[in-house]
Write a protein that holds these residues in place. Structure first.
Motif, PDB file in Angstrom:
ATOM      1  N   ASN A 206       0.823  -1.215   0.000  1.00  0.00           N
ATOM      2  CA  ASN A 206       0.000   0.000   0.000  1.00  0.00           C
ATOM      3  C   ASN A 206       0.857   1.265   0.000  1.00  0.00           C
ATOM      4  N   LYS A 207       2.010   1.183   0.641  1.00  0.00           N
ATOM      5  CA  LYS A 207       2.884   2.353   0.720  1.00  0.00           C
ATOM      6  C   LYS A 207       3.656   2.586  -0.581  1.00  0.00           C
ATOM      7  N   HIS A 208       4.196   1.490  -1.162  1.00  0.00           N
ATOM      8  CA  HIS A 208       5.103   1.639  -2.302  1.00  0.00           C
ATOM      9  C   HIS A 208       4.456   1.334  -3.662  1.00  0.00           C
ATOM     10  N   GLY A 209       3.384   0.561  -3.667  1.00  0.00           N
ATOM     11  CA  GLY A 209       2.657   0.341  -4.913  1.00  0.00           C
ATOM     12  C   GLY A 209       2.815  -1.027  -5.531  1.00  0.00           C
ATOM     13  N   ASP A 210       4.051  -1.545  -5.645  1.00  0.00           N
ATOM     14  CA  ASP A 210       4.241  -2.866  -6.232  1.00  0.00           C
ATOM     15  C   ASP A 210       5.543  -3.472  -5.723  1.00  0.00           C
ATOM     16  N   LEU A 211       5.822  -4.693  -6.137  1.00  0.00           N
ATOM     17  CA  LEU A 211       6.976  -5.425  -5.635  1.00  0.00           C
ATOM     18  C   LEU A 211       8.287  -4.749  -6.019  1.00  0.00           C
ATOM     19  N   GLU A 212       8.397  -4.292  -7.256  1.00  0.00           N
ATOM     20  CA  GLU A 212       9.622  -3.631  -7.710  1.00  0.00           C
ATOM     21  C   GLU A 212       9.904  -2.385  -6.882  1.00  0.00           C
ATOM     22  N   ALA A 213       8.860  -1.606  -6.635  1.00  0.00           N
ATOM     23  CA  ALA A 213       9.029  -0.370  -5.869  1.00  0.00           C
ATOM     24  C   ALA A 213       9.445  -0.669  -4.429  1.00  0.00           C
ATOM     25  N   ARG A 245      12.749 -15.491  -6.061  1.00  0.00           N
ATOM     26  CA  ARG A 245      12.373 -16.891  -6.249  1.00  0.00           C
ATOM     27  C   ARG A 245      10.879 -17.080  -6.000  1.00  0.00           C
ATOM     28  N   ASN A 246      10.398 -16.503  -4.904  1.00  0.00           N
ATOM     29  CA  ASN A 246       8.981 -16.615  -4.589  1.00  0.00           C
ATOM     30  C   ASN A 246       8.111 -16.008  -5.674  1.00  0.00           C
ATOM     31  N   GLU A 247       8.583 -14.922  -6.267  1.00  0.00           N
ATOM     32  CA  GLU A 247       7.835 -14.285  -7.355  1.00  0.00           C
ATOM     33  C   GLU A 247       7.589 -15.275  -8.485  1.00  0.00           C
ATOM     34  N   LYS A 248       8.605 -16.067  -8.825  1.00  0.00           N
ATOM     35  CA  LYS A 248       8.445 -17.059  -9.896  1.00  0.00           C
ATOM     36  C   LYS A 248       7.444 -18.137  -9.502  1.00  0.00           C
ATOM     37  N   LEU A 249       7.378 -18.438  -8.199  1.00  0.00           N
ATOM     38  CA  LEU A 249       6.492 -19.502  -7.722  1.00  0.00           C
ATOM     39  C   LEU A 249       5.035 -19.068  -7.648  1.00  0.00           C
ATOM     40  N   VAL A 250       4.786 -17.805  -7.258  1.00  0.00           N
ATOM     41  CA  VAL A 250       3.417 -17.402  -6.925  1.00  0.00           C
ATOM     42  C   VAL A 250       2.771 -16.445  -7.926  1.00  0.00           C
ATOM     43  N   VAL A 251       3.564 -15.682  -8.665  1.00  0.00           N
ATOM     44  CA  VAL A 251       2.986 -14.749  -9.640  1.00  0.00           C
ATOM     45  C   VAL A 251       2.682 -15.533 -10.914  1.00  0.00           C
TER      46      VAL A 251
END
Length: 328
Positions: A206-213, A245-251
């Motif tokens: 909510n603060k930063h907007g997305d995972l990259e941010a 790694r988790n991003e590859k598993l869940v996104v």
């Protein structure tokens, strides 16, 4: 046209686990009975909808990335025995559904989640409205203006973009996966960042907007004072590696793309005799004894347009994943 996508393992295993054991010649049938009754009622209530049943694959590419993926589900002898009894019913479910006016789909190289992602994106592009019937919260990632998530265990809970925050606590569909990439997913045995549970992960989103941010904002925090330890931890290379790694598993769109040749489709053909024989072989006497009433609502054929929209979706599957976009 309305398309209802059913998560076969989620629905079937819920009945297997929550209803009394019933056996016939050593085969438990409670999951089969509960699941088939669920499909039958859906067909009766939505006679003009196309019903698509998705099955799990035999191989999970996610285990190649993380060998402990879903490893905790079969740790005990009781868990393994329950799973074996459920798996023994699956071929019978598929056989019975071949006599229903439904479409079954499976890829041996992907999970039902991945199939659902490809189908939902392609049906949406074709202009159809999709309802996802699953208890799996990973499927919330697919919610859009034309895709609705229906809680298979509590059908009154229906999630759309308009009510997502109220119903789930997630502000938008992508936040579901980003939260799991950071906090982990206990149900799939995916560990998250230490001291960051769902609440903190959502606060960061909510603060930063997305995972990259989020990752970008924490790169320089190691040397700063008065910063919580869990936030400094997000600046560590090993933490970034875990989140990636988790991003590859869940996104879901970040995963392995499914190509058309890997998808097996079974187009059901309503057959009174075939269905009756399945129930007779399984000893389901209450259904065979009142079969004409039980099968009411199933007596229709899949239309050529319905078959074509499914085949067209599969033919364009690969474009649903980021890997197709990045390679073009």
């Amino acid at each position: 046209m309305l398309i209802r996508i059913l998560d076969a393992y989620s629905l079937g295993y819920a009945h297997h686990h929550a209803t009394p054991v019933r056996e016939h010649n050593g085969l438990q049938v409670q999951a089969l009975m509960g699941f088939l009754e669920k499909v039958r009622k859906s067909l009766k209530q939505h006679p003009d909808a196309l019903h698509l049943i998705l099955w799990e694959g035999l191989v999970s590419w996610r285990k190649e990335i993380f060998p402990e993926y879903k490893s905790g589900r079969l740790k005990t002898a009781a868990q393994r025995e329950m799973r074996e009894h459920f798996e023994a019913q699956v071929p019978w479910m598929k056989k019975a559904l071949a006599y229903f006016p439904v479409v079954q789909a499976q890829s041996h190289f992907a999970e039902a989640d991945d199939l659902a992602w490809g189908f939902s994106r392609q049906f949406e592009k074709q202009g159809y409205y999709v309802q996802l019937l699953s208890a799996d919260t990973d499927w919330l990632q697919m919610v859009s203006s034309r895709v609705e998530w229906v809680n298979a265990r509590r059908p009154s809970q229906r999630v759309t973009p308009d009510n997502m925050l109220k119903e789930t606590g997630f502000p938008y569909p992508q936040a579901v996966a980003w939260c799991k990439a950071i906090a982990g997913d206990v149900s799939d045995d995916i560990p998250g960042v230490a001291d960051i549970a769902n609440k903190r992960a959502l606060e960061l989103i909510n603060k930063h907007g997305d995972l990259e941010a989020i990752l970008r904002a924490h790169r320089t925090l190691l040397s700063e004072d008065k910063v919580p330890a869990y936030r400094k931890r997000l600046a560590l290379p090993e933490t970034v590696e875990l989140v990636r790694r988790n991003e590859k598993l869940v996104v879901l769109p970040a995963g392995r793309a499914i190509v058309p040749e890997e998808v097996e489709l079974t187009f059901g053909d309503f057959d009174t005799l075939g269905l009756y024989e399945v129930f007779h072989d399984l000893g389901i006497t209450e259904w065979t004894g009142a079969f004409s009433a039980w099968e009411r609502g199933l007596d229709r054929a899949l239309l050529s347009g319905e078959k074509n929209c499914v085949s067209r979706a599969v033919n364009n599957f690969a474009s649903s994943w980021w890997s197709a976009t990045s390679s073009s």
